[in-house]
Design a protein around this motif. Structure first.
Motif, PDB file in Angstrom:
ATOM      1  N   THR A 154       0.834  -1.218   0.000  1.00  0.00           N
ATOM      2  CA  THR A 154       0.000   0.000   0.000  1.00  0.00           C
ATOM      3  C   THR A 154       0.867   1.266   0.000  1.00  0.00           C
ATOM      4  O   THR A 154       0.425   2.311  -0.470  1.00  0.00           O
ATOM      5  N   GLN A 155       2.099   1.168   0.505  1.00  0.00           N
ATOM      6  CA  GLN A 155       3.002   2.328   0.440  1.00  0.00           C
ATOM      7  C   GLN A 155       3.354   2.630  -1.019  1.00  0.00           C
ATOM      8  O   GLN A 155       3.319   3.780  -1.458  1.00  0.00           O
ATOM      9  N   ALA A 156       3.670   1.594  -1.778  1.00  0.00           N
ATOM     10  CA  ALA A 156       4.008   1.814  -3.194  1.00  0.00           C
ATOM     11  C   ALA A 156       2.800   2.348  -3.962  1.00  0.00           C
ATOM     12  O   ALA A 156       2.939   3.211  -4.836  1.00  0.00           O
ATOM     13  N   LEU A 157       1.619   1.859  -3.612  1.00  0.00           N
ATOM     14  CA  LEU A 157       0.406   2.328  -4.309  1.00  0.00           C
ATOM     15  C   LEU A 157       0.138   3.794  -3.990  1.00  0.00           C
ATOM     16  O   LEU A 157      -0.181   4.586  -4.876  1.00  0.00           O
ATOM     17  N   ASN A 190       8.199  -0.202  -4.262  1.00  0.00           N
ATOM     18  CA  ASN A 190       8.172   0.909  -5.213  1.00  0.00           C
ATOM     19  C   ASN A 190       8.897   0.574  -6.513  1.00  0.00           C
ATOM     20  O   ASN A 190       8.431   0.934  -7.595  1.00  0.00           O
ATOM     21  N   ILE A 191      10.022  -0.092  -6.405  1.00  0.00           N
ATOM     22  CA  ILE A 191      10.752  -0.460  -7.626  1.00  0.00           C
ATOM     23  C   ILE A 191       9.854  -1.309  -8.518  1.00  0.00           C
ATOM     24  O   ILE A 191       9.692  -1.047  -9.715  1.00  0.00           O
ATOM     25  N   ILE A 192       9.224  -2.318  -7.928  1.00  0.00           N
ATOM     26  CA  ILE A 192       8.381  -3.223  -8.721  1.00  0.00           C
ATOM     27  C   ILE A 192       7.189  -2.473  -9.304  1.00  0.00           C
ATOM     28  O   ILE A 192       6.864  -2.600 -10.491  1.00  0.00           O
ATOM     29  N   CYS A 193       6.563  -1.641  -8.483  1.00  0.00           N
ATOM     30  CA  CYS A 193       5.383  -0.892  -8.934  1.00  0.00           C
ATOM     31  C   CYS A 193       5.751   0.083 -10.061  1.00  0.00           C
ATOM     32  O   CYS A 193       5.103   0.115 -11.115  1.00  0.00           O
ATOM     33  N   LEU A 194       6.806   0.838  -9.844  1.00  0.00           N
ATOM     34  CA  LEU A 194       7.189   1.860 -10.832  1.00  0.00           C
ATOM     35  C   LEU A 194       7.658   1.226 -12.140  1.00  0.00           C
ATOM     36  O   LEU A 194       7.326   1.699 -13.226  1.00  0.00           O
ATOM     37  N   ARG A 195       8.418   0.148 -12.053  1.00  0.00           N
ATOM     38  CA  ARG A 195       8.877  -0.531 -13.274  1.00  0.00           C
ATOM     39  C   ARG A 195       7.685  -1.150 -14.011  1.00  0.00           C
ATOM     40  O   ARG A 195       7.602  -1.097 -15.227  1.00  0.00           O
ATOM     41  N   ALA A 310      -6.725   7.381   1.362  1.00  0.00           N
ATOM     42  CA  ALA A 310      -7.572   7.109   0.182  1.00  0.00           C
ATOM     43  C   ALA A 310      -7.221   5.760  -0.442  1.00  0.00           C
ATOM     44  O   ALA A 310      -8.100   4.964  -0.806  1.00  0.00           O
ATOM     45  N   MET A 311      -5.927   5.497  -0.529  1.00  0.00           N
ATOM     46  CA  MET A 311      -5.481   4.244  -1.159  1.00  0.00           C
ATOM     47  C   MET A 311      -5.940   3.050  -0.343  1.00  0.00           C
ATOM     48  O   MET A 311      -6.374   2.027  -0.889  1.00  0.00           O
ATOM     49  N   ARG A 312      -5.862   3.180   0.976  1.00  0.00           N
ATOM     50  CA  ARG A 312      -6.261   2.046   1.839  1.00  0.00           C
ATOM     51  C   ARG A 312      -7.771   1.871   1.843  1.00  0.00           C
ATOM     52  O   ARG A 312      -8.265   0.748   1.963  1.00  0.00           O
ATOM     53  N   MET A 313      -8.496   2.963   1.666  1.00  0.00           N
ATOM     54  CA  MET A 313      -9.962   2.829   1.520  1.00  0.00           C
ATOM     55  C   MET A 313     -10.261   2.044   0.249  1.00  0.00           C
ATOM     56  O   MET A 313     -11.106   1.136   0.249  1.00  0.00           O
ATOM     57  N   ALA A 314      -9.569   2.360  -0.830  1.00  0.00           N
ATOM     58  CA  ALA A 314      -9.788   1.639  -2.095  1.00  0.00           C
ATOM     59  C   ALA A 314      -9.472   0.155  -1.927  1.00  0.00           C
ATOM     60  O   ALA A 314     -10.229  -0.712  -2.375  1.00  0.00           O
ATOM     61  N   CYS A 315      -8.383  -0.153  -1.259  1.00  0.00           N
ATOM     62  CA  CYS A 315      -7.985  -1.563  -1.102  1.00  0.00           C
ATOM     63  C   CYS A 315      -9.003  -2.322  -0.246  1.00  0.00           C
ATOM     64  O   CYS A 315      -9.392  -3.445  -0.579  1.00  0.00           O
ATOM     65  N   LEU A 316      -9.441  -1.715   0.857  1.00  0.00           N
ATOM     66  CA  LEU A 316     -10.424  -2.395   1.722  1.00  0.00           C
ATOM     67  C   LEU A 316     -11.744  -2.580   0.981  1.00  0.00           C
ATOM     68  O   LEU A 316     -12.378  -3.635   1.066  1.00  0.00           O
ATOM     69  N   ASP A 317     -12.150  -1.570   0.246  1.00  0.00           N
ATOM     70  CA  ASP A 317     -13.398  -1.670  -0.513  1.00  0.00           C
ATOM     71  C   ASP A 317     -13.305  -2.802  -1.546  1.00  0.00           C
ATOM     72  O   ASP A 317     -14.141  -3.711  -1.576  1.00  0.00           O
ATOM     73  N   ILE A 318     -12.251  -2.781  -2.350  1.00  0.00           N
ATOM     74  CA  ILE A 318     -12.130  -3.750  -3.454  1.00  0.00           C
ATOM     75  C   ILE A 318     -12.019  -5.192  -2.922  1.00  0.00           C
ATOM     76  O   ILE A 318     -12.686  -6.095  -3.422  1.00  0.00           O
ATOM     77  N   LEU A 319     -11.200  -5.367  -1.903  1.00  0.00           N
ATOM     78  CA  LEU A 319     -10.975  -6.739  -1.424  1.00  0.00           C
ATOM     79  C   LEU A 319     -12.184  -7.326  -0.684  1.00  0.00           C
ATOM     80  O   LEU A 319     -12.271  -8.541  -0.514  1.00  0.00           O
ATOM     81  N   THR A 320     -13.114  -6.493  -0.240  1.00  0.00           N
ATOM     82  CA  THR A 320     -14.299  -7.041   0.440  1.00  0.00           C
ATOM     83  C   THR A 320     -15.508  -7.123  -0.494  1.00  0.00           C
ATOM     84  O   THR A 320     -16.589  -7.507  -0.057  1.00  0.00           O
ATOM     85  N   ARG A 321     -15.329  -6.774  -1.767  1.00  0.00           N
ATOM     86  CA  ARG A 321     -16.489  -6.787  -2.670  1.00  0.00           C
ATOM     87  C   ARG A 321     -17.061  -8.193  -2.854  1.00  0.00           C
ATOM     88  O   ARG A 321     -18.271  -8.359  -2.946  1.00  0.00           O
TER      89      ARG A 321
END
Ligand code: ASP
Length: 330
Positions: A154-157, A190-195, A310-321
């Motif tokens: 979530t830090q990289a996101l 971050n390296i993996i996300c950015l690449r 905001a990013m963590r709200m998105a992750c919690l929302d998506i993963l509980t859908r």
């Protein structure tokens, strides 16, 4: 890792394939369009969080457990605020790092959390791989809030979201990550996300803090900070992760600052319009000087914290859908 040039179509006619994962354990397992989907979804929460009333009740009745086996300020608070703003019942479990070790005890903890019928579990642990171990034992989605020096997805996101909002896009940006690359899960994610999203990534630090296999992550490796800064778009500064160091990795913080601290002179010499980032917590006067860190024109440090919620709200929302039976999410 997925090639940055892999431009598979991002079409989600019914939303069902937008994020086909049960957990969020690492960035390494994500396709570029899945990362972009997460970033896109976070935008609505940035907007909501800027209103005076910040509530959305889509997670009402759900229980989110934050199980932190390692210290945290912003990540724990951020997940707690994210869950509460979405209407979930949020419970925080703090465990002294020294009292719980990998193995039977960790598995017992996982089984206990599972028996409490959590709907999502957020875990931080000092050992790389511990979050995966727990995820294997529980039924609900697990979100990795940092495991050892492995990943902090979530830090990289949130960093990706910050870069995208400030620079317009991630692809084609040159990002210099500076400092303790060896022990940093932030650097790795971050390296993996950015690449994956097509950025050029430079890493720089003393040779003792650069992992031998770093080139396998498809980055440019520097030991000269001035050379690594020249022409970059973003400078991501890292804390020396003293808690993970066994032995002496740098001569002294003063010496480190002299060679790898971000100073006014250094930034001016590099030229250009470099955006300065730091995941926190900062060691002022070591990896970064206060005049840069506290300048919101040049530094995104507080913006990163805002994007984190905001990013963590998105992750919690998506993963509980799926458990919420949201249409199209089977
Ligand atoms: N907060 C980040 C982490 O948990 C970075 C740091 O601690 O330096 O990895």
């Amino acid at each position: 890792m997925t090639s940055p040039n892999d431009s598979s179509p991002r079409t989600y006619p019914d939303g069902s394939d937008a994020f086909p994962h049960h957990n969020l354990l690492d960035i390494a397992g994500l396709q570029p369009w899945e990362i972009e989907y997460l970033l896109d979804e976070a935008e609505q929460w940035v907007d909501l969080n800027r209103q005076s009333s910040k509530h959305d009740d889509r997670l009402a009745g759900l229980t989110v457990i934050n199980a932190f086996f390692e210290n945290s300020t912003r990540t724990l608070l951020s997940f707690e605020i994210a869950g509460k703003r979405l209407g979930a019942d949020v419970v925080n479990m703090h465990a002294a790092q020294s009292s719980i070790k990998k193995g039977e005890t960790l598995i017992d903890t996982a089984v206990t959390l599972n028996a409490m019928r959590a709907d999502a579990i957020v875990i931080r642990h000092g050992s790389s791989g511990a979050v995966q171990l727990i995820a294997d034992k529980v039924d609900c989605p697990v979100l990795n809030a940092g495991d050892g020096s492995h990943e902090h997805p979530t830090q990289a996101l949130l960093d990706g979201l910050t870069i995208r909002r400030r620079k317009g896009n991630i692809s084609g940006q040159t990002v210099t990550i500076c400092g303790d690359i060896l022990h940093s899960r932030v650097a790795r994610s971050n390296i993996i996300c950015l690449r994956t999203l097509g950025a050029i990534v430079r890493v720089v630090g003393p040779p003792s803090l650069l992992p031998a296999a770093i080139k396998e992550l498809d980055v440019e490796v520097y030991t000269d900070f001035d050379a690594a800064l020249k022409g970059c778009d973003v400078a991501m500064m890292l804390r020396l992760q003293n808690e993970r160091m066994q032995g002496q990795f740098i001569p002294s913080p003063t010496e480190y600052h002299h060679l790898y601290g971000l100073t006014e002179e250094r930034l001016e010499k590099a030229g250009g319009d470099i955006l300065v980032m730091h995941p926190g917590p900062m060691n002022r006067g070591v990896e970064i000087v206060s005049s840069i860190a506290d300048d919101p024109e040049r530094s995104t440090i507080t913006e990163q914290v805002e994007m984190g919620v905001a990013m963590r709200m998105a992750c919690l929302d998506i993963l509980t859908r799926r458990s919420r039976n949201v249409e199209g999410w089977t």
